[in-house]
Design a protein around this motif. Sequence first.
Motif, PDB file in Angstrom:
ATOM      1  N   ASP A 137       2.773 -13.705  -5.855  1.00  0.00           N
ATOM      2  CA  ASP A 137       1.998 -14.916  -6.990  1.00  0.00           C
ATOM      3  C   ASP A 137       1.916 -14.185  -8.894  1.00  0.00           C
ATOM      4  N   SER A 152      -0.696 -12.044 -16.377  1.00  0.00           N
ATOM      5  CA  SER A 152      -0.750 -10.991 -16.917  1.00  0.00           C
ATOM      6  C   SER A 152       0.659 -11.235 -18.124  1.00  0.00           C
ATOM      7  N   LYS A 190      -0.318  -2.384   1.707  1.00  0.00           N
ATOM      8  CA  LYS A 190      -0.574  -2.035   0.289  1.00  0.00           C
ATOM      9  C   LYS A 190       0.365  -1.027  -0.415  1.00  0.00           C
ATOM     10  N   SER A 241      -1.725 -15.000 -11.146  1.00  0.00           N
ATOM     11  CA  SER A 241      -2.858 -13.989 -10.447  1.00  0.00           C
ATOM     12  C   SER A 241      -1.976 -12.511 -10.863  1.00  0.00           C
ATOM     13  N   ASP A 242      -3.150 -11.255 -11.675  1.00  0.00           N
ATOM     14  CA  ASP A 242      -2.749 -11.158 -12.181  1.00  0.00           C
ATOM     15  C   ASP A 242      -3.976  -8.834 -11.207  1.00  0.00           C
ATOM     16  N   SER A 243      -3.718  -9.775 -10.014  1.00  0.00           N
ATOM     17  CA  SER A 243      -3.922  -8.412  -9.429  1.00  0.00           C
ATOM     18  C   SER A 243      -2.986  -7.957  -8.265  1.00  0.00           C
ATOM     19  N   SER A 244      -2.049  -8.266  -8.462  1.00  0.00           N
ATOM     20  CA  SER A 244      -0.879  -7.602  -8.227  1.00  0.00           C
ATOM     21  C   SER A 244       0.412  -7.288  -8.600  1.00  0.00           C
ATOM     22  N   ILE A 245      -0.346  -6.897 -10.370  1.00  0.00           N
ATOM     23  CA  ILE A 245       0.877  -6.485 -10.890  1.00  0.00           C
ATOM     24  C   ILE A 245       2.319  -5.299 -10.626  1.00  0.00           C
TER      25      ILE A 245
END
Length: 894
Positions: free
Chosen positions: A380, A421, A353, A383-387
Motif C-alpha cells: 500500500d 512517504s 514482519k 501508507s507510510d507504515s510499510s516503508i
Amino acid sequence: MILLAVLFLCFISSYSASVKGHTTGLSLNNDRLYKLTYSTEVLLDRGKGKLQDSVGYRISSNVDVALLWRNPDGDDDQLIQITMKDVNVENVNQQRGEKSIFKGKSPPKIMGKENLEALQRPMLLHLIHGKVKEFYSYQNEPVAIENIKRGLASLFQTQLSSGTTNEVDISGNCKVTYQAHQGKVIKIKALDSCKIARSGFTTPNQVLGVSSKATSVTTYKIEDSFVIAVLAEETHAFGLNFLQTITGKIVSKQKLELKTTEAGPRLMSGKQAATVIKAVDSKYTAIPIVGQVFQSQCKGCPSILEHWQSIRKYLQPDSLSKAEAVRSFLAFVQHLRNAKKEEILQILKMESKEVLPQLVDAVTSAQTSDSLEAILDFLDFKSDSSIILQERFLYACGFASHPDEELLRALISKFKGSIGSSDIRETVMIIIGTLVRKLCQNEGCKLKAVVEAKKLILGGLEKAEKKEDTRMYLLALKNALLPEGIPSLLKYAEAGEGPISHLATTTLQRYDLPFITDEVKKTLNRIYHQNRKVHEKTVRTTAAAIILNNNPSYMEVKNILLSIGELPQEMNKYMLAIVQDILHFEMPASKIVRRVLKEMVAHNYDRFSRSGSSSAYTGYIERSPHSASTYSLDILYSGSGILRRSNLNVFQYIGKAGLHGSQVVIEAQGLEALIAATPDEGEENLDSYAGMSAILFDVQLRPVTFFNGYSDLMSKMLSASGDPISVVKGLILLIDHSQELQLQSGLKANIEVQGGLAIDISGAMEFSLWYRESKTRVKNRVTVVITTDITVDSSFVKAGLETSTETEGGLEFISTVQFSQYPFLVCMQMDKDEAPFRQFEKKYERLSTGRGYVSQKRKESVLAGCEFPLHQENSEMCKVVFAPQPDSTSSGWF
C-alpha cells in the motif's frame, strides 16, 4: 539421319537433366526397403570432455525406410516412410555397471508403453529436391516423442552440391552451408541463426552475462544417391564471463548407418502426395518439423507454499549473512516463476514482519506478471507504515535482470498516484530512471512507457521549483543517462547551488566518452577555473576529473596543472594526488599528462611539493588476462581538517565492458563553526550537513542523511549510539540467465545460471569535539552464491548437471582524522576479511518413474584476508591466497 541425331541429342539432354535433378538430394530406389541402425546420445559435463566424468543417455533403434511414392512428373518429389523399431535406452557411460538406472528395465518400463508405441509408429516425409516439404505423423502423440521422430527425419534433409541456404528442420529456420566432396557431404548449421520460438532471457550487462558457443556439423557418406552413413554432432558450451570456473557443455550426437537393403513395398500411384497419404492411412496429419515445446511433469514436487515453509527459516534476519540464505532465495525465485498470483499473495499475507522484507525481495526478483500483480496488490503505497517493504520492492525492481514495459508502466502509475512517504516517492522516480536505461539497452527506447518516463524525468527537471524535486529528477537522470538530458545537467552544474551543482556534475561523470563533447568540456572547464562564478571544491574537483577521464586536450591538462599552487591548500593536494594517480595507474590520460609535464612551467617543485592530507589512489583487487577488478579511493578535506568528501569505488572489467560494482560517497559540509575554523572559499554559507550516497551494480540509490542543520547535528551528537546507518540491505538476483535449447536429436535442453547475493552496506560518521577527531566507516558485507543447472530431457529420462559456487566476505574502510593541530593526522585502512570459498557439483540421471543415479563433489578453500594499499608509497597489490581444504566425493542412488 539428321532427325535421328536431333532426337538422340534431345534424349541425352533430357536424361542429363533427369540425373541432375535426381541427385539434388537423397533419392530412394523403387521397391526397396532400406534397413538402418540409428542412435542418438547426449553427454553433460563442465567442458572437460571426459566420458567417465559425464552423465547422459543413449536412445537407439533399428530404422526401416521405404519409398512410397514418386511424382511421375519429377524424380525429386518423393514421399518416404520412416519407421523406428526395437527401441532401446541405455547409459552412454558403460562403466556405470550396476549403478545404471536402466539395468534390468525393459524399454516399455523405461519409456512407458504409450510413448514406446507412439515412437514406433511410422512417420512420412515429403521431400522435394532433398528438402522437407511436409512432415506427417499421427495426431495426439506426446510432443516429446514427436520431437525424437523429428530429429531422425531431419537427417534425411540434405543436398548433394556445395552452397549456403536456409533450411527448416527440427532446429528451426537455420542458415546451413554444404560442402560436397566425392561421395561425402558436410553440412554445417549456424545454430545462432536458427529462428525458433523458445523462452529465455539473460542479464544484459556483459560482465554479469553468460557467453555461449554452439556448433552443429553433420557428415553424410553417399552412395547411389542415398546415405550409407550419417554422423551428426552438436555442442553447446557456456561460461560465466567474470568467473571462468563456471562452465558447462552439452554434446549431442546422432548416428545413422545403412546395414542392408531388401525387397520393399511397391510404389503407390497418384499425381499428388496428399492423395497417397490418405490412401496409406487417413489418420496421418501434417505437423511442423520444427521442434515443439513440452514441459515434463514434476512428480512429487512441493507446492509453492510447502517450498516456502521449508526454507523460510534460512531467511530470518540473523541468517542472511550465510550462504544457505542466498541458496534458498535463488531456489525460491525459480519456484515463484511457476506460481500463480493467488498463491503468492497468500504467502505474503500470512508472513511475519521479520521475514517479509526477504520475501518481497524474492517475489519481485521472480519478474513474472503474476508476481508483479501479487506484490502490487500487497503493498500500500498510500501508507507510510510499510516503508521498508516498499523500498525493498523498489530496489529489487532496480536490480531486475530483464525488466519489461509492464514493470515500468506500474511504477509510473504509482508515481502519478498518491504516495504516503516522500522518501518512497523519490525512490520510485530514481528506479524509473534505472528501468529506462535497462530497457533502452535492450532496444526498448521506443516503447510507449519508456517515452512517457523520459518525458516525466526531463519535464520534471525543467519545471521543478523545490530543491527536493530537482534532486529527485537529477538522481533519476543519473540512472537513466539520457543523452537529451545533458543540456539540463550543464545548466544545473554551472548555475545551480552547491549540492545541486555537485549532483549535476557527478551525473555527468557517469556518461560514456562519446557524450562528453567539446561543448560539455567547455562548461566543465569554466566550472573548474571559476570563470563565471565561485564553486565549491567538490564541484570543481568533479569537473576536473571528468575532463581528465575523457580524452583531455593538451591545453586542458596544462591549464589544470598550472592551477595547482593557486588553489586552497587541501584542494591543491587533492589535484596533485589525482594527477599522480593517473600516472601511476597508466590511465588513458597518462600520455598527455606526461607530455605536459615536460614543460618546466607546469612541472616544478613549487607545484608538486604542496602539503596536505587529501589523497587519491587506484589499485587492483584482482587482475587476469581477461578481466580485472579495481578499487579507487579519493578523499578531500577542508582546510580545517574536517572531511569534505570520501569516495570509494569498485569496478569490474571484462575486456572493454565494465560494471560499476559499488560506490560509497560520504559527504560533509558546514562543520567549521564547531571548531571555530574558517571555511574555504565559496563555502562560507553552507548549512551543516553529512550524508552518504551509494551506487550498487550501476544503480544509483537514494542518498541517506546523517544529519542536516546545526540543531540536528547537536541532537545526533548527544544521542549518538555509534551504530552505522544502512544504505542498502537485502537479497539481490544479480545474474539471471535462462536458455531453452532444441537439440537436433529432438531432446530438450535447459541452461539456467543464477547468481544472488545478500548484501549489507552501511556507513557512519563520528565527530568528537572533545578529542577533535572525526572518523568515517564504510562497511560492505556480502554473501554470494552462483548456481548453474543444465538438463537434457526426453520426458521419460533426464540427465542433469548442477553446480554451486559460494563465498562470504566483507570489505571495510575506516578513515580517522585528528585535527587538533596542523598538519592534521590521518589514518586510512581498507581491509578485506578472510572468506571461505566453496564449490559443489552434482551430476544425475533420473527416470520419470523416480529411479536415479547421483554423483556429488565438494571442494573448499579459504581466501585469505588482506589490507589494501591506499597510498602510492605502498602500492603493492593485495595478494589472493587460497588455503585448500580436503575435497569430498560421493555417488549413489536416489
